[in-house]
Design an enzyme around this catalytic site. Structure first.
Site, PDB file in Angstrom:
ATOM      1  CE  LYS A 168      46.320  38.376  34.980  1.00  0.00           C
ATOM      2  NZ  LYS A 168      45.242  38.269  35.938  1.00  0.00           N
ATOM      3  CG  ASP A 225      40.104  42.892  39.639  1.00  0.00           C
ATOM      4  OD1 ASP A 225      40.894  43.359  38.786  1.00  0.00           O
ATOM      5  OD2 ASP A 225      40.429  42.009  40.456  1.00  0.00           O
ATOM      6  CE1 TYR A 261      43.926  35.020  43.433  1.00  0.00           C
ATOM      7  CE2 TYR A 261      44.639  36.013  41.370  1.00  0.00           C
ATOM      8  CZ  TYR A 261      44.934  35.549  42.633  1.00  0.00           C
ATOM      9  OH  TYR A 261      46.221  35.612  43.104  1.00  0.00           O
TER      10      TYR A 261
END
Ligand SMILES: *Cc1c(COP(=O)(O)O)cnc(C)c1O
Length: 434
Positions: free
Chosen positions: A270, A242, A148
């Site tokens: 995050k 990523d 994702y």
């Protein structure tokens, strides 16, 4: 058997929320479709604990999906945020904190010469792909099934986690033409990548979660990341890690430090926001200098580099700079892993516990999982029963088989022992229920 969980207040709030918010939530996986029942509404968090609106207290192994590596309401983070908000919330102009956070990021990631801060991981990925396409003057992107990278159009192709839980591998509203520029290949499969490079000469970049956390925790094979590095270099394509999830999570310098592989570009999010909305992308000077205002690749944001978000990030990364932090976290997670593996064996459960550093997933599957194709085969009904068995015993794990668990530095040895005990009991309960 523990008492049934009281969720009266959560139920009431969810009913009201559904009248005003789409599905009662602002991000799909929060609706608990993956485990059934009413989503828990939370009142507060402190250290390793989350407390819901009915007063139930949980040891939290979700950590807001990754950011809260220090646990909830960390004193140092809150203090710096408090000092910062007194001076105002946003200026829409440069402030000193952005440079401070950039320096901390660069210290951890030697592959990054320059950083651009944005407000989410999704935004970081969208921006970095634009840059990769501009820099290579090529169009196509390779991603991997189950990885994702946020909800940008060209990335909602076999995107794992939220989409997988809802049974929507793709989304309506993404034109075929956009999706057609994305090749989604099986994770840990270099042959497929090789074949793609032989077939297409317009591949701008390979983007990968260097440790996949969005199909549940699936580690990379040793040769996989090195193979991607070699193939992208040979084919004049860029390698993008990523690390929105893995950055500052599996090591101070993320997966690229852990595996010793240097990508061309990196996305972060995050943890670098310490619980506030932040994303970032960065890489070599010659690539990043193509971004506006140094170069022509446009990307902007009203609240980018927001001082309050920068403050939360700075306070978090400063604490993480202590090398002992990751040693202790590794020991905590390894302790749980050992306990869980013993429990699985003792019970004879068809389950595997996969872990890298403080990220982990318990899959209800007979063998170790290497890709999304296998992850999808795991027994989600058992996971749902397991989730609620854990919740009743005071441990909160992700409400989906396809999400990683996160251990925080706030968990004490006593907390960890409880986690192991509760997992053993909940495994038994889940297996008896099915
Ligand atoms: C969470 C995540 C994103 C998206 O970040 P948001 O802040 O939710 O937009 C992108 N990539 C990876 C690997 C992620 O884990």
């Amino acid at each position: 058997m523990p008492k049934p969980l009281r969720t009266d207040q959560s139920q009431k709030l969810f009913q009201e929320a559904q009248k005003h918010l789409v599905g009662g939530v602002n991000s799909p996986v929060r609706a608990f479709k993956g485990v059934g029942g009413t989503p828990l509404f939370f009142a507060r968090g402190k250290g390793p604990y989350l407390i819901d609106v009915d007063g139930n207290r949980y040891l939290d192994l979700v950590g807001s999906w990754g950011p809260l590596i220090l646990g909830h309401a960390d004193t140092a983070v809150l203090n710096l945020v408090r000092r910062t908000i007194r001076k105002g919330l946003t200026f829409g102009a440069p402030s000193p904190l952005e440079t401070q956070l950039a320096i901390l990021v660069k210290k951890a990631f030697p592959s990054i010469d320059k950083v651009r801060f944005v407000s989410s991981g999704t935004e970081a990925v969208l921006s970095v792909l634009r840059l990769a396409r501009a820099a290579t003057q090529k169009k196509r992107i390779i991603k991997f099934n189950g990885c994702y990278h946020g909800h940008g159009d060209s990335l909602l192709v076999a995107a794992g986690s939220g989409a997988a839980t809802l049974g929507l591998p793709d989304s309506p509203g993404v034109p075929e033409e956009f999706a057609s520029l994305t090749l989604s290949l099986p994770y840990n499969d270099l042959t497929a990548v090789q074949a793609a490079f032989s077939k297409y000469n317009d591949i701008a970049a390979v983007i990968v979660e260097p440790i996949s956390g969005n199909m549940g925790l699936v580690p990379p094979k040793k040769w996989f990341l090195q193979g991607l590095r070699d193939l992208t270099s040979q084919n004049k394509a860029l390698l993008i890690f990523d690390e929105v999830m893995t950055g500052f999570r599996v090591a101070f310098g993320g997966a690229q430090e852990l595996y010793g592989i240097k990508p061309d570009l990196t996305t972060l999010g995050k943890i670098i926001g310490g619980g506030m909305p932040v994303g970032a992308y960065g890489g070599r000077q010659e690539l990043m200098s193509q971004v506006a205002p140094e170069g022509p690749v446009y990307q902007a944001g009203t609240l980018s580099g927001n001082p309050v978000a920068m403050a939360a990030g700075i306070a978090t990364l400063k604490k993480l700079s202590d090398p002992d932090f990751y040693k202790k976290l590794e020991a905590s997670a390894a302790f749980v892993e050992e306990g869980v593996k013993r429990a699985i064996q003792k019970i004879g459960a068809e389950a595997v516990f996969q872990r890298v550093g403080s990220m982990a997933t318990l899959f209800f599957y007979a063998h170790p999982i290497e890709n999304y194709e296998q992850a999808k085969e795991s027994d989600r009904n058992k996971y749902a029963a397991f989730f609620w068995a854990m919740a009743r015993r005071g441990v909160y794990i992700p409400p989906s088989q396809f999400e990683a668990w996160f251990f925080s530095g706030a968990l004490t040895q006593e907390n960890l022992k409880k986690v192991v005990k509760v997992i053993g009991e909940s495994l038994k309960e889940a297996l008896e229920a099915h």
